[in-house]
Write a protein that holds these residues in place. Structure first.
Motif, short mmCIF file in Angstrom:
data_model
loop_
_atom_site.label_atom_id
_atom_site.label_comp_id
_atom_site.label_asym_id
_atom_site.label_seq_id
_atom_site.Cartn_x
_atom_site.Cartn_y
_atom_site.Cartn_z
N GLN A 157 0.91 -1.16 -0.14
CA GLN A 157 -0.11 0.08 -0.04
C GLN A 157 0.98 1.38 -0.10
O GLN A 157 2.08 1.26 0.23
CB GLN A 157 -0.99 0.01 1.15
CG GLN A 157 -0.22 0.10 2.51
CD GLN A 157 -1.16 0.10 3.59
OE1 GLN A 157 -1.83 -0.93 3.83
NE2 GLN A 157 -1.14 0.99 4.74
N PHE A 158 0.31 2.35 -0.57
CA PHE A 158 1.08 3.61 -0.29
C PHE A 158 1.12 4.10 1.18
O PHE A 158 0.04 4.00 1.80
CB PHE A 158 0.65 4.71 -1.40
CG PHE A 158 0.40 4.27 -2.84
CD1 PHE A 158 1.94 4.08 -3.22
CD2 PHE A 158 -0.65 4.04 -3.42
CE1 PHE A 158 2.03 3.82 -4.61
CE2 PHE A 158 -0.40 3.91 -4.87
CZ PHE A 158 0.64 3.40 -5.35
N GLY B 219 2.97 7.30 -2.85
CA GLY B 219 1.62 7.51 -3.80
C GLY B 219 1.49 8.79 -4.81
O GLY B 219 0.42 9.17 -5.23
N THR C 202 1.43 8.03 -8.92
CA THR C 202 0.56 6.85 -9.61
C THR C 202 0.48 6.91 -11.07
O THR C 202 0.18 5.85 -11.65
CB THR C 202 -0.61 6.82 -8.66
OG1 THR C 202 -1.11 8.08 -8.94
CG2 THR C 202 -0.48 6.38 -7.25
N SER D 63 -0.90 1.75 -9.76
CA SER D 63 -1.61 1.37 -8.43
C SER D 63 -1.56 0.05 -8.18
O SER D 63 -2.37 -0.53 -7.30
CB SER D 63 -2.74 2.14 -8.14
OG SER D 63 -2.53 3.63 -8.50
#
Length: 313
Positions: free
Chosen positions: A8-9, A49, A52, A57
């Motif tokens: 995950q970011f 993030g 992106t 993503s």
């Protein structure tokens, strides 16, 4: 094998040390046993993030762009490298993946490690060294006797940009914090501005080239520092900045150019020669792989001089 991944970011806490299978190679590829990987600002912009549109993503993702190591295995079509050769290289900037015990690359992704450098020093060369060469020799096309302002001159790219601009005969003004004054003076800067004591918007001088490596000097502010036909170079591409620079360059004599790193064999050759001729490679700090979160956290604070490197102990 060990590989740093994230699912995950977020901040540095998303970076996790995982166990993965050693990758296999195809006939036109090399398997590299990684010895060291350098840290780049783009790394945390990607895992944070912010990029992106370019990185995508889809998870999981891996981190690390430039590296140095040893050739572990060669594909049947590879003729220029043999097992045991020391190399340096870089991966796709927006995909990363160098922070692993083993990585797969093509021959065009690597170059022989300069003989007079350690693996840690060689890992610090590709992204920032090739960026400096592209900025000085191509985007800005720096010539002898030109006045060049380098803002953020003690970062990874700045170390090399100051030295290469001087080799091209320019007169270099370096903008740094108090901590960096002695360093840039040693690298050959003609004038040093301590931004904690003097503001750029108070400068009366005008420059042929303005290079912003700090990402804190927008083109709108840089224009007042530029001669009528000067070049401004920034280092963080985005769709908005690319479009605005394109429009500006159609109508203005003051050009705005944005670095999009494009590694080439010529660039690698120039970089290797510079390193062998004594280009100073400045390492701020080295870290063990187990301390990857700490390494990125400290690097992102931006208080060091030169580059931080993670050693694959």
């Amino acid at each position: 094998m060990r590989q740093v991944m994230y699912s995950q970011f977020g901040d540095e806490s998303v970076l996790q040390l995982t166990e993965q299978a050693v990758p296999s190679i195809e006939k036109d590829q090399l398997l590299i046993r990684v010895k060291a990987v350098s840290i780049n600002p783009l790394d945390w912009k990607v895992y944070g993030g912010e990029m992106t549109l370019m990185s995508g993503s889809k998870f999981p993702k891996s981190v690390g762009i430039d590296f140095a190591g040893l050739v572990e295995q060669t594909g049947s079509a590879i003729t220029q490298y043999t097992v045991g050769d020391p190399v340096m290289g870089l991966l796709d900037a927006f995909k990363g993946g160098a922070l692993a015990d083993y990585i797969v690359v093509k021959a065009t992704d690597v170059a022989p490690k300069p003989a007079n450098t350690s693996f840690e020093q060689a890992a610090a060369l590709p992204v920032t060294g090739l960026s400096a060469i592209q900025i000085i020799d191509q985007l800005a096309a720096v010539k002898a006797n030109q006045e060049v302002l380098i803002n953020g001159a003690t970062g990874g790219v700045g170390v090399f940009a100051v030295q290469i601009a001087k080799k091209r005969g320019a007169r270099v003004t370096a903008v740094v914090s108090t901590k960096g004054v002695a360093a840039v003076t040693a690298w050959g800067a003609d004038t040093v501005i301590d931004y904690t004591k003097q503001r750029l918007d108070q400068l009366n001088q005008r420059f042929d080239v303005v290079i912003d490596l700090s990402t804190k000097l927008p083109f709108a502010e840089a224009k007042r520092l530029m001669k009528p036909r000067a070049v401004f170079v920034s280092t963080l591409p985005s769709p908005v900045s690319l479009l605005s620079s394109f429009v500006n360059n159609l109508f203005s004599g003051k050009k705005h150019k944005i670095l999009i790193l494009k590694p080439t064999a010529t660039g690698f050759s120039t970089l290797t020669k510079l390193a062998e001729d004594g280009l100073q490679i400045v390492l701020d700090k080295t870290y063990a792989l187990a301390n990857v979160q700490e390494a990125y956290r400290e690097a992102r604070r931006g208080k060091g001089i030169g580059k931080s490197v993670i050693v694959m102990d």
